[in-house]
Design a protein around this motif. Sequence first.
Motif, mmCIF file in Angstrom:
data_model
loop_
_atom_site.group_PDB
_atom_site.id
_atom_site.type_symbol
_atom_site.label_atom_id
_atom_site.label_comp_id
_atom_site.label_asym_id
_atom_site.label_seq_id
_atom_site.Cartn_x
_atom_site.Cartn_y
_atom_site.Cartn_z
ATOM 1 N N PRO A 187 21.356 -20.237 -10.090
ATOM 2 C CA PRO A 187 21.355 -18.625 -9.330
ATOM 3 C C PRO A 187 20.828 -17.544 -10.348
ATOM 4 O O PRO A 187 21.308 -17.713 -11.453
ATOM 5 C CB PRO A 187 22.350 -18.494 -8.597
ATOM 6 N N ILE A 188 20.039 -16.762 -9.528
ATOM 7 C CA ILE A 188 19.816 -15.638 -10.086
ATOM 8 C C ILE A 188 20.304 -14.481 -9.694
ATOM 9 O O ILE A 188 20.278 -14.607 -8.236
ATOM 10 C CB ILE A 188 18.587 -15.614 -10.642
ATOM 11 N N VAL A 189 19.876 -13.348 -9.700
ATOM 12 C CA VAL A 189 20.750 -11.762 -9.531
ATOM 13 C C VAL A 189 19.251 -10.842 -9.361
ATOM 14 O O VAL A 189 19.246 -10.545 -10.778
ATOM 15 C CB VAL A 189 21.473 -11.104 -9.660
ATOM 16 N N VAL A 190 17.826 -10.953 -8.323
ATOM 17 C CA VAL A 190 17.115 -9.431 -8.265
ATOM 18 C C VAL A 190 16.404 -8.727 -7.702
ATOM 19 O O VAL A 190 17.199 -8.563 -6.553
ATOM 20 C CB VAL A 190 15.861 -10.874 -8.296
ATOM 21 N N ARG A 191 17.183 -7.711 -8.482
ATOM 22 C CA ARG A 191 16.632 -6.161 -7.661
ATOM 23 C C ARG A 191 14.919 -6.077 -7.286
ATOM 24 O O ARG A 191 14.346 -5.911 -8.299
ATOM 25 C CB ARG A 191 17.552 -5.289 -7.955
ATOM 26 N N THR A 192 14.865 -5.226 -6.601
ATOM 27 C CA THR A 192 14.383 -5.311 -5.583
ATOM 28 C C THR A 192 13.754 -3.326 -5.315
ATOM 29 O O THR A 192 14.205 -3.749 -4.371
ATOM 30 C CB THR A 192 12.591 -5.661 -4.957
ATOM 31 N N LEU A 193 13.244 -2.409 -5.749
ATOM 32 C CA LEU A 193 13.520 -0.855 -5.477
ATOM 33 C C LEU A 193 11.989 -0.776 -4.702
ATOM 34 O O LEU A 193 10.641 -1.699 -5.719
ATOM 35 C CB LEU A 193 13.791 0.016 -6.059
ATOM 36 N N TYR A 194 11.850 0.027 -3.932
ATOM 37 C CA TYR A 194 10.113 0.616 -3.845
ATOM 38 C C TYR A 194 10.457 2.153 -3.568
ATOM 39 O O TYR A 194 11.659 2.764 -2.732
ATOM 40 C CB TYR A 194 9.681 -0.051 -2.239
ATOM 41 N N THR B 94 0.843 -0.907 0.031
ATOM 42 C CA THR B 94 -0.283 -0.062 -0.623
ATOM 43 C C THR B 94 0.714 1.746 -0.133
ATOM 44 O O THR B 94 1.865 0.731 0.982
ATOM 45 C CB THR B 94 -0.752 0.102 0.850
ATOM 46 N N GLY B 95 0.406 2.391 -1.047
ATOM 47 C CA GLY B 95 1.278 3.093 -0.584
ATOM 48 C C GLY B 95 2.823 3.505 -1.037
ATOM 49 O O GLY B 95 3.699 4.467 -1.105
ATOM 50 N N THR B 96 3.085 2.353 -2.311
ATOM 51 C CA THR B 96 4.760 2.657 -2.717
ATOM 52 C C THR B 96 4.574 1.316 -4.254
ATOM 53 O O THR B 96 3.550 0.469 -4.097
ATOM 54 C CB THR B 96 5.368 2.554 -1.372
ATOM 55 N N VAL B 97 4.851 1.924 -4.771
ATOM 56 C CA VAL B 97 5.363 1.164 -6.067
ATOM 57 C C VAL B 97 6.792 -0.152 -6.101
ATOM 58 O O VAL B 97 7.852 1.041 -6.002
ATOM 59 C CB VAL B 97 5.792 2.281 -7.223
ATOM 60 N N GLN B 98 6.595 -1.000 -6.868
ATOM 61 C CA GLN B 98 7.714 -1.937 -6.324
ATOM 62 C C GLN B 98 8.311 -1.735 -7.902
ATOM 63 O O GLN B 98 7.586 -2.280 -8.939
ATOM 64 C CB GLN B 98 7.245 -3.155 -6.445
ATOM 65 N N HIS B 99 9.550 -1.912 -7.801
ATOM 66 C CA HIS B 99 10.234 -2.034 -8.969
ATOM 67 C C HIS B 99 11.075 -2.915 -8.873
ATOM 68 O O HIS B 99 11.998 -2.637 -8.261
ATOM 69 C CB HIS B 99 10.884 -1.022 -9.930
ATOM 70 N N SER B 100 11.608 -3.902 -10.199
ATOM 71 C CA SER B 100 12.056 -4.659 -10.358
ATOM 72 C C SER B 100 12.989 -5.929 -11.381
ATOM 73 O O SER B 100 12.336 -5.018 -12.650
ATOM 74 C CB SER B 100 11.356 -6.475 -9.675
ATOM 75 N N PHE B 101 13.851 -5.557 -11.458
ATOM 76 C CA PHE B 101 14.746 -6.105 -12.474
ATOM 77 C C PHE B 101 15.455 -7.626 -12.038
ATOM 78 O O PHE B 101 16.023 -8.168 -10.813
ATOM 79 C CB PHE B 101 16.005 -5.018 -12.653
ATOM 80 N N LEU B 102 16.029 -7.999 -13.145
ATOM 81 C CA LEU B 102 16.270 -9.069 -13.286
ATOM 82 C C LEU B 102 17.721 -8.690 -13.679
ATOM 83 O O LEU B 102 18.477 -8.827 -15.018
ATOM 84 C CB LEU B 102 16.159 -10.532 -13.836
ATOM 85 N N LEU B 103 19.010 -9.061 -12.435
ATOM 86 C CA LEU B 103 20.613 -8.131 -13.108
ATOM 87 C C LEU B 103 21.437 -9.419 -13.621
ATOM 88 O O LEU B 103 22.356 -9.029 -14.561
ATOM 89 C CB LEU B 103 21.766 -7.686 -11.929
#
Length: 198
Positions: free
Chosen positions: A107-114, A58-67
């Motif tokens: 393995p994978i690398v995922v970045r998640t920003l809010y 709630t109240g935040t946008v999530q940005h996800s990227f596979l690095l």
Amino acid sequence: MPSHSELRRDLPMFEIYSGANGARVELHPWFFVAGKQYLGLTRVLPPGTGRGPAHVHTGTVQHSFLLAGESARYRCGRRTGRLKVGEPLIIPSGTPHVDPYNDTGQPIVVRTLYSPGPVWLLSFGKTLGQSIRDGKVNSQQELHFLHLLMMLGTPGSVTFAATIPVAFQQRVLLPLAGRIARRRGYGQAAGLRAHIFR
């Protein structure tokens, strides 16, 4: 609106936690890009890990990227998809979703920003990191379900289960789960104030 390359660049780090089978969590403290405030985490997910339950913010946008890695599976609303390197996944506030997870054999690398990133999300990341470091996570390298519910019920939470009305979670389910979880030894990482950063 910041470019996606700006959000994939090297970011400042608050803390780093490593666990079994190469699992890793890097916490990124608050930073600004194009006038917007962000907070986030980067995770190394071993094969077959990272799948958590569907939830909303709630109240935040999530940005996800596979690095790095082949791909990551996710769900956003009713749509499932596969995240590839270089493609952004933007999840609007209030949208039910399952974060990108590793269903591959590498393995994978995922970045998640809010954005904006409240203190609670940093506290959640720190709690997850410490649990990974200490081997107190489930087979998905995620918090045990009771521990997760306790965290969702802590002050300042912006994350809730996707299929249960938020008001019922806040008034009934999460306080009860929190009491049970604390009796079983689960806790929130110490050292962060439990209020929303604005």
